[in-house]
Scaffold this active site. Structure first.
Site, PDB file in Angstrom:
ATOM      1  N   HIS A 240     -35.348  36.222 -18.252  1.00  0.00           N
ATOM      2  CA  HIS A 240     -34.007  36.085 -17.667  1.00  0.00           C
ATOM      3  C   HIS A 240     -33.961  35.203 -16.425  1.00  0.00           C
ATOM      4  O   HIS A 240     -32.889  34.895 -15.932  1.00  0.00           O
ATOM      5  CB  HIS A 240     -33.462  37.462 -17.282  1.00  0.00           C
ATOM      6  CG  HIS A 240     -34.147  38.025 -16.081  1.00  0.00           C
ATOM      7  ND1 HIS A 240     -35.293  38.760 -16.179  1.00  0.00           N
ATOM      8  CD2 HIS A 240     -33.869  37.918 -14.755  1.00  0.00           C
ATOM      9  CE1 HIS A 240     -35.694  39.099 -14.981  1.00  0.00           C
ATOM     10  NE2 HIS A 240     -34.862  38.594 -14.097  1.00  0.00           N
TER      11      HIS A 240
HETATM   12  C1  UD1 Z   1     -30.450  39.188 -11.242  1.00  0.00           C
HETATM   13  C2  UD1 Z   1     -31.352  38.926 -10.030  1.00  0.00           C
HETATM   14  C3  UD1 Z   1     -32.817  38.957 -10.436  1.00  0.00           C
HETATM   15  C4  UD1 Z   1     -33.133  40.226 -11.227  1.00  0.00           C
HETATM   16  C5  UD1 Z   1     -32.187  40.292 -12.425  1.00  0.00           C
HETATM   17  C6  UD1 Z   1     -32.427  41.491 -13.311  1.00  0.00           C
HETATM   18  C7  UD1 Z   1     -30.331  37.469  -8.340  1.00  0.00           C
HETATM   19  C8  UD1 Z   1     -30.352  36.142  -7.709  1.00  0.00           C
HETATM   20  N1  UD1 Z   1     -31.076  37.616  -9.436  1.00  0.00           N
HETATM   21  O1  UD1 Z   1     -30.548  38.079 -12.113  1.00  0.00           O
HETATM   22  O2  UD1 Z   1     -33.616  38.925  -9.262  1.00  0.00           O
HETATM   23  O3  UD1 Z   1     -34.478  40.194 -11.669  1.00  0.00           O
HETATM   24  O4  UD1 Z   1     -30.851  40.350 -11.940  1.00  0.00           O
HETATM   25  O5  UD1 Z   1     -31.623  41.451 -14.454  1.00  0.00           O
HETATM   26  O6  UD1 Z   1     -29.664  38.363  -7.843  1.00  0.00           O
HETATM   27  N2  UD1 Z   1     -24.190  38.825 -16.839  1.00  0.00           N
HETATM   28  C9  UD1 Z   1     -23.486  39.432 -17.860  1.00  0.00           C
HETATM   29  N3  UD1 Z   1     -23.412  40.800 -17.837  1.00  0.00           N
HETATM   30  C10 UD1 Z   1     -23.957  41.554 -16.839  1.00  0.00           C
HETATM   31  C11 UD1 Z   1     -24.667  40.888 -15.819  1.00  0.00           C
HETATM   32  C12 UD1 Z   1     -24.769  39.525 -15.827  1.00  0.00           C
HETATM   33  O7  UD1 Z   1     -22.972  38.800 -18.766  1.00  0.00           O
HETATM   34  O8  UD1 Z   1     -23.846  42.780 -16.867  1.00  0.00           O
HETATM   35  C13 UD1 Z   1     -24.299  37.350 -16.826  1.00  0.00           C
HETATM   36  C14 UD1 Z   1     -23.597  36.747 -15.638  1.00  0.00           C
HETATM   37  O9  UD1 Z   1     -22.313  36.422 -15.961  1.00  0.00           O
HETATM   38  C15 UD1 Z   1     -24.436  35.537 -15.302  1.00  0.00           C
HETATM   39  C16 UD1 Z   1     -25.804  35.897 -15.813  1.00  0.00           C
HETATM   40  O10 UD1 Z   1     -25.673  37.010 -16.674  1.00  0.00           O
HETATM   41  O11 UD1 Z   1     -23.972  34.416 -15.991  1.00  0.00           O
HETATM   42  C17 UD1 Z   1     -26.755  36.190 -14.703  1.00  0.00           C
HETATM   43  O12 UD1 Z   1     -26.333  37.289 -13.886  1.00  0.00           O
HETATM   44  P1  UD1 Z   1     -26.703  37.329 -12.315  1.00  0.00           P
HETATM   45  O13 UD1 Z   1     -26.127  38.545 -11.743  1.00  0.00           O
HETATM   46  O14 UD1 Z   1     -26.337  36.031 -11.718  1.00  0.00           O
HETATM   47  O15 UD1 Z   1     -28.250  37.358 -12.217  1.00  0.00           O
HETATM   48  P2  UD1 Z   1     -29.420  37.805 -13.182  1.00  0.00           P
HETATM   49  O16 UD1 Z   1     -29.908  36.685 -13.980  1.00  0.00           O
HETATM   50  O17 UD1 Z   1     -29.054  39.047 -13.921  1.00  0.00           O
END
Ligand code: UD1
Length: 384
Positions: A240
């Site tokens: 991820h």
């Molecule tokens: C975040 C953390 C990372 C952690 C990871 C665990 C930061 C910078 N990164 O990364 O350290 O290891 O979480 O999962 O804080 N999304 C969904 N549904 C959700 C959550 C996210 O669709 O429930 C999508 C968001 O729209 C986004 C992407 O996933 O496009 C990434 O989500 P984001 O919260 O930016 O960070 P993670 O990659 O989850």
């Protein structure tokens, strides 16, 4: 009554908060009225899908968050800024004695900044980790959070040493792993006068969770039956990190690596939403041997881990869990914060993938003794 405000928002933080929540409950049962620690929970809403958030509250029996900020997705600046703004408003109402943040996400940084600007001391659980790669958003979040925290709970000696190099000077028990008996309330309270940050090698709360949940998962999870994986050989894949998913070259390189090197081996891949989006966008998959699932619960993940024969991951948590479960792990990155797992032969970086079969039957107290949360509670209570 002292007010401890915990800030969580992303998947690994619900898991890290669980042992501290449980230790608080246990502590309060025996505490005198004035010593009771009120546990106030803020969920920033960084993760919002059921499979990324609520499922962990249900599985661990966590209480509902007292405040839900619903910040959702966005660019880093926007997401961190929203967390800071909304957390500040809530902290002004609650007026906690201490704020506890976990790990290295935008929630960690936003929450810590909001607190410290209101002159509320911050405790950072999982302090001192470094990848030495400043392109990772998590690295910026860690460095900044550590340098504005008052209590820094390190999961390992490596983390303590990283903080030494960055100029921290106040190391409880000289930075060696302490257990609950190392702390002597009467003598050691002086250590925490509030003016200098204190670094404590508490061990890793993730290890506390792993030890407990491992037993419960056997009873509660039926994922192996559902996926007909009993007596089957398979690998477990998770991925991820932004540096692996948001750069198309790197993403395609990884997909190619998995398709070619693990050809013919079944691989189970619970997919993070970030990856799902990229697979659709880049019109790529990982080959016919990779079975893609929705994100799974913690108990299901542990059962998959117990039953698999190897792990491929860019997750920090899963690298350690693989180590604890004695499974060889290929880390899909060029560096790791959990360098001890490399030194002990359970984990190899992608560049050394040919050594995947190395398997050392060695497990020790690198990450504590599974009692990190009790220790954290003891320190919190004696500081505020
Ligand atoms: C975040 C953390 C990372 C952690 C990871 C665990 C930061 C910078 N990164 O990364 O350290 O290891 O979480 O999962 O804080 N999304 C969904 N549904 C959700 C959550 C996210 O669709 O429930 C999508 C968001 O729209 C986004 C992407 O996933 O496009 C990434 O989500 P984001 O919260 O930016 O960070 P993670 O990659 O989850």
């Amino acid at each position: 009554m002292k007010k401890c405000c915990h800030i969580v928002g992303a998947r690994p933080q619900f898991i890290k908060y669980f042992p501290v929540f449980r230790a608080t409950k246990e502590y309060n049962k025996k505490a005198k009225k004035n010593d009771v620690l009120q546990d106030i929970l803020i969920h920033t809403g960084q993760h919002y899908d059921y499979a990324m958030s609520k499922i962990f509250f249900d599985e661990f029996g966590l209480k509902e968050p007292d405040y839900h900020l619903e910040v959702g997705s966005g660019t880093h600046g926007q997401q961190t800024g929203d967390i800071l703004k909304h957390t500040e408003a809530v902290l002004q109402q609650i007026k906690p004695d201490i704020v506890i943040v976990y790990g290295d996400t935008n929630t960690t940084l936003g929450g810590a900044l909001a607190a410290v600007k209101l002159h509320i001391p911050v405790a950072h659980v999982e302090a001192g980790l470094r990848s030495f790669n400043r392109h990772m958003p998590e690295e910026i979040n860690r460095i900044t959070t550590d340098h504005i925290s008052s209590l820094l709970f390190c999961p390992s000696k490596t983390a303590v040493n990283n903080l030494k190099k960055e100029g921290f000077e106040n190391f409880f028990n000289e930075g060696d792993l302490c257990d609950i008996h190392t702390f002597n309330s009467d003598n050691d309270k002086k250590f925490f006068n509030g003016s200098v940050p204190v670094v404590i090698n508490s061990g890793d709360v993730m290890y506390d969770v792993f030890l407990d949940a491992r037993k419960i998962a056997q009873r509660k999870s039926s994922i192996l039956e559902k996926l007909k994986l009993q007596n089957k050989e398979f690998g477990l894949l998770t991925m991820h990190r932004a540096e692996n998913t948001d750069d198309i070259k790197q993403f395609l390189e990884l997909a190619r690596f998995i398709r070619s090197y693990f050809k013919g081996k079944s691989i189970i891949f619970p997919v993070h939403p970030r990856i799902r989006k990229r697979v659709q966008q880049y019109k790529q998959d990982f080959g016919p041997d990779v079975i893609m699932l929705e994100p799974v619960s913690y108990f299901d993940l542990l059962m998959l881990l117990e039953a698999c024969s190897f792990v491929l991951t860019d997750s920090g948590g899963l690298q350690k869990e693989a180590y604890w479960a004695k499974k060889p792990c290929v880390t899909l990155r060029n560096e790791t914060e959990w360098v001890e797992t490399l030194e002990n032969g359970y984990n190899i970086l992608m560049s050394d993938y040919k050594q995947i079969n190395k398997f050392f039957a060695n497990n020790n107290k690198l990450y504590g003794d599974g009692k990190a949360a009790d220790l954290i509670l003891r320190f919190l209570n004696n500081t505020i």
